[in-house]
Design an enzyme around this catalytic site. Structure first.
Site, PDB file in Angstrom:
ATOM      1  N   GLU A  58      25.122  46.068   5.775  1.00 49.59           N
ATOM      2  CA  GLU A  58      25.750  44.784   5.170  1.00 49.59           C
ATOM      3  C   GLU A  58      24.437  44.867   4.034  1.00 49.59           C
ATOM      4  O   GLU A  58      25.369  44.057   3.044  1.00 49.59           O
ATOM      5  CB  GLU A  58      24.594  43.730   6.099  1.00 49.59           C
ATOM      6  CG  GLU A  58      25.009  43.428   7.334  1.00 49.59           C
ATOM      7  CD  GLU A  58      23.999  44.285   8.504  1.00 49.59           C
ATOM      8  OE1 GLU A  58      23.937  44.271  10.136  1.00 49.59           O
ATOM      9  OE2 GLU A  58      24.130  45.471   7.846  1.00 49.59           O
ATOM     10  N   CYS A  86      19.172  43.010  11.523  1.00 48.46           N
ATOM     11  CA  CYS A  86      18.378  43.098  11.550  1.00 48.46           C
ATOM     12  C   CYS A  86      17.582  41.890  10.333  1.00 48.46           C
ATOM     13  O   CYS A  86      18.227  40.811   9.510  1.00 48.46           O
ATOM     14  CB  CYS A  86      17.898  44.789  10.718  1.00 48.46           C
ATOM     15  SG  CYS A  86      17.740  44.476   9.046  1.00 48.46           S
ATOM     16  N   CYS A  89      18.305  42.383   6.788  1.00 46.99           N
ATOM     17  CA  CYS A  89      20.201  42.419   5.865  1.00 46.99           C
ATOM     18  C   CYS A  89      19.753  40.364   6.700  1.00 46.99           C
ATOM     19  O   CYS A  89      20.400  40.836   5.639  1.00 46.99           O
ATOM     20  CB  CYS A  89      20.778  42.681   7.308  1.00 46.99           C
ATOM     21  SG  CYS A  89      20.782  44.536   6.628  1.00 46.99           S
TER      22      CYS A  89
END
Length: 157
Positions: A58, A86, A89
């Protein structure tokens, strides 16, 4: 093409990126950024290769998309990623004001798009991303499961 068909098609591109990570021995997560119906950025996890904990698919895709757009604001873009983002990100996705996040496999332990928490729609932040979970989810989860099963077998676990 319907929205669901487009989502499945673009997730297919993210899955191709995840397989590049898999082949390189990286955790197989792939991401693409789409603007106006066209892919403007593609990336895959490169944490081990780059020796950089922030080199998630990402994050790399966002940097490429910002370069393509010529701005750090990605207000008219959608990110397709094979695994729920996560917290790191998700924070970046909010900060660049991404319009929408579409992910495949959920992450109940560490996901920040509704799994363990939801930073993408956190009420006190200055932006909220629309979320579409579970697109080609079984396929995305299967790639991750196969990768980690191979790693455990290599270690004799």
């Amino acid at each position: 093409m319907s929205d669901l068909e487009a989502d499945e098609m673009f997730m297919g591109e993210a899955l191709r990126q995840a397989m590049r990570a898999y082949d390189a021995g990286e955790v197989p997560v792939g991401a693409v950024v789409v603007r106006g119906g066209k892919v403007i950025a593609r990336a895959w996890n490169q944490v081990e290769m780059l020796k950089d904990a922030t080199a998630h698919a990402e994050m790399l895709a966002l940097t490429m998309a910002e370069d393509a757009v010529g701005d750090w604001r990605l207000t008219d873009c959608t990110l397709y990623v094979t695994k729920e983002p996560c917290p790191m990100c998700a924070g970046a996705l909010v900060h660049c004001r991404l319009a929408r996040v579409v992910f495949g496999a959920p992450d109940a332990k560490g996901g920040a798009a509704g799994g363990a928490m939801n930073l993408l729609q956190f009420p006190t932040l200055n932006h909220r991303c629309d979320i579409t979970p579970g697109v080609r989810g079984d396929e995305c989860a299967g790639v991750l499961k196969a990768f980690f099963a191979e790693r455990r077998a290599e270690k004799g676990d």
